[in-house]
Design an enzyme around this catalytic site. Structure first.
Site, PDB file in Angstrom:
ATOM      1  N   GLN A  50     -19.099  28.414  -0.192  1.00 49.66           N
ATOM      2  CA  GLN A  50     -18.504  27.348  -0.996  1.00 49.66           C
ATOM      3  C   GLN A  50     -19.590  26.513  -1.667  1.00 49.66           C
ATOM      4  O   GLN A  50     -19.470  26.138  -2.832  1.00 49.66           O
ATOM      5  CB  GLN A  50     -17.637  26.451  -0.097  1.00 49.66           C
ATOM      6  N   ASP A 108     -13.402  16.401   1.065  1.00 42.17           N
ATOM      7  CA  ASP A 108     -12.751  17.535   1.729  1.00 42.17           C
ATOM      8  C   ASP A 108     -11.683  16.949   2.656  1.00 42.17           C
ATOM      9  O   ASP A 108     -11.642  15.731   2.874  1.00 42.17           O
ATOM     10  CB  ASP A 108     -13.813  18.340   2.516  1.00 42.17           C
ATOM     11  N   ARG A 132     -15.007  34.780   8.845  1.00 49.23           N
ATOM     12  CA  ARG A 132     -14.567  33.371   8.918  1.00 49.23           C
ATOM     13  C   ARG A 132     -14.082  33.144  10.338  1.00 49.23           C
ATOM     14  O   ARG A 132     -13.147  33.790  10.803  1.00 49.23           O
ATOM     15  CB  ARG A 132     -13.434  33.114   7.918  1.00 49.23           C
ATOM     16  N   CYS A 149     -13.341  21.542  -2.385  1.00 44.97           N
ATOM     17  CA  CYS A 149     -13.343  22.977  -2.090  1.00 44.97           C
ATOM     18  C   CYS A 149     -11.938  23.561  -2.044  1.00 44.97           C
ATOM     19  O   CYS A 149     -11.760  24.762  -2.211  1.00 44.97           O
ATOM     20  CB  CYS A 149     -14.070  23.245  -0.782  1.00 44.97           C
ATOM     21  N   HIS A 198     -20.196  26.129   5.534  1.00 48.63           N
ATOM     22  CA  HIS A 198     -19.441  26.936   4.560  1.00 48.63           C
ATOM     23  C   HIS A 198     -20.372  27.270   3.383  1.00 48.63           C
ATOM     24  O   HIS A 198     -20.171  26.787   2.268  1.00 48.63           O
ATOM     25  CB  HIS A 198     -18.222  26.123   4.098  1.00 48.63           C
ATOM     26  N   ARG A 207     -16.297  30.641  -6.855  1.00 45.89           N
ATOM     27  CA  ARG A 207     -16.420  31.337  -5.569  1.00 45.89           C
ATOM     28  C   ARG A 207     -16.598  32.834  -5.813  1.00 45.89           C
ATOM     29  O   ARG A 207     -17.420  33.495  -5.172  1.00 45.89           O
ATOM     30  CB  ARG A 207     -15.160  31.103  -4.709  1.00 45.89           C
TER      31      ARG A 207
HETATM   32  N1  NVA Z   1     -13.260  21.719   6.074  1.00 45.12           N
HETATM   33  C1  NVA Z   1     -12.195  22.626   5.733  1.00 45.12           C
HETATM   34  C2  NVA Z   1     -12.623  23.525   4.617  1.00 45.12           C
HETATM   35  C3  NVA Z   1     -11.589  24.515   4.172  1.00 45.12           C
HETATM   36  C4  NVA Z   1     -12.060  25.411   3.099  1.00 45.12           C
HETATM   37  C5  NVA Z   1     -11.819  23.439   6.964  1.00 45.12           C
HETATM   38  O1  NVA Z   1     -12.718  23.879   7.694  1.00 45.12           O
HETATM   39  O2  NVA Z   1     -10.635  23.635   7.200  1.00 45.12           O
HETATM   40  N1   CP Z   2     -12.320  26.639  -0.092  1.00 42.63           N
HETATM   41  C1   CP Z   2     -11.961  27.662   0.717  1.00 42.63           C
HETATM   42  O1   CP Z   2     -12.762  28.233   1.458  1.00 42.63           O
HETATM   43  O2   CP Z   2     -10.659  28.024   0.583  1.00 42.63           O
HETATM   44  P1   CP Z   2      -9.845  29.012   1.538  1.00 42.63           P
HETATM   45  O3   CP Z   2      -9.722  28.331   2.876  1.00 42.63           O
HETATM   46  O4   CP Z   2      -8.520  29.179   0.853  1.00 42.63           O
HETATM   47  O5   CP Z   2     -10.580  30.308   1.654  1.00 42.63           O
END
Ligand code: NVA
Ligand code: CP
Length: 302
Positions: free
Chosen positions: A132, A220, A102, A260, A129, A288
């Protein structure tokens, strides 16, 4: 399939195979049937951003598959002190059987796959992502039984979630409508992909238009991780882009809502709509685990 880097890379058939395996693994877990497909395998999990779901579901999933997960915070790795990704990739490939990462830039994930010799799984970048979206597709199919004839609506930022949802939903045959403010559109590569789907894809700046007759309504956060300095400007830009009662009234009466998570109640979604659809949203979070186990078995299994 050698890696999971972005939804754009996957064939429809590969997506459906992952979803079928995810359903099977979920069934087996619920019925106490063990499935140690990754016995003696190790997954390194590199995190350059925070996480609850991704970290815990990958870690638990790997354990359930009989393997060993290693949490690798970039604060503690040499990559956080400037060791090149090319070198990190070549070193980790000699210890591990797979890497989940990540991070911010998509290029870092692509480079890890390019220079390493083991499967790489994208656990979120600024661009996409995919893990997800596989869980979201699994949840949609569980609730609606099939993707045929369904319309997905996304309201909010043209961010990593929007980019991946557009590609994933169109690839499995659903139509997709997105409402986002000018200046916050999805990535150009994704828009180019979607333009090949004719009127199955629409982009508007009017949430009610996007939600019309939708079967699945998704949103989101307005400010993703890494956008902390833009929070106030984004709150102003997205003020009219909330999932609330009138948006849900425009959608089909049995429309699902997905998020998500983490969610910001009274920003992108009202508390009322969130709680009315909590069952689907938390099933989505659970999925997930199952979807990622399927990805790991496909990529790292024999
Ligand atoms: N769009 C959000 C998704 C988190 C799971 C982010 O990138 O922070
Ligand atoms: N939806 C998601 O990826 O959650 P986290 O940021 O908690 O991993």
């Amino acid at each position: 399939m050698k890696h999971l880097l972005k939804m754009l890379d996957l064939e429809t058939e590969e997506i459906l195979e992952i979803l079928d395996l995810a359903d099977q693994l979920k069934y087996e877990l619920k019925h106490g049937i063990s499935h140690p497909h990754l016995k003696e395998k190790s997954l390194g999990m590199i995190f350059q951003k925070a996480s609850t779901r991704t970290r815990v579901s990958f870690e638990t999933g790997m354990y359930q598959l009989g393997g060993h997960p290693l949490f690798l915070s970039s604060d503690d790795l040499q990559i956080g002190r400037g060791e090149p990704v090319q070198d990190t990739a070549r070193v980790l490939s000699r210890y591990l059987d797979g890497i989940m990462i990540r991070t911010f830039e998509q290029k870092e994930v692509e480079d890890l796959a390019k220079y390493g010799s083991i499967p790489v799984i994208n656990g979120l970048t600024d661009f996409c992502h995919p893990c997800q979206i596989l869980a979201d597709l699994m949840t949609i199919r569980e609730v609606k039984s099939s993707f045929d004839g369904l319309k997905v609506c996304f309201i909010g930022d043209g961010n990593n979630m929007a980019n991946s949802l557009i590609v994933g939903c169109l690839k499995v045959g659903m139509s997709f409508s997105i409402a986002c403010p000018d200046g916050y559109h999805p990535d150009g590569q994704v828009m180019a992909f979607a333009s090949g789907y004719g009127d199955k894809f629409t982009l508007t700046n009017k949430p009610m238009e996007a939600a019309q007759d939708a079967d699945i309504v998704i949103t989101d956060v307005w400010s993703s991780m890494g956008m902390e300095s833009e929070i106030e400007a984004r709150k102003r830009a997205f003020a009219g882009y909330q999932i609330k009662d009138d948006v849900m009234a425009a959608a089909h009466s049995d429309a699902m809502v997905l998020h998500c998570l983490p969610a910001h109640r009274e920003e992108e979604i009202t508390e009322k709509v969130f709680e009315a659809h909590a069952k689907e949203i938390f099933e989505e979070a659970e999925n997930r685990l199952h979807a990622q186990k399927a990805v790991m078995v496909k990529l790292m299994g024999e």
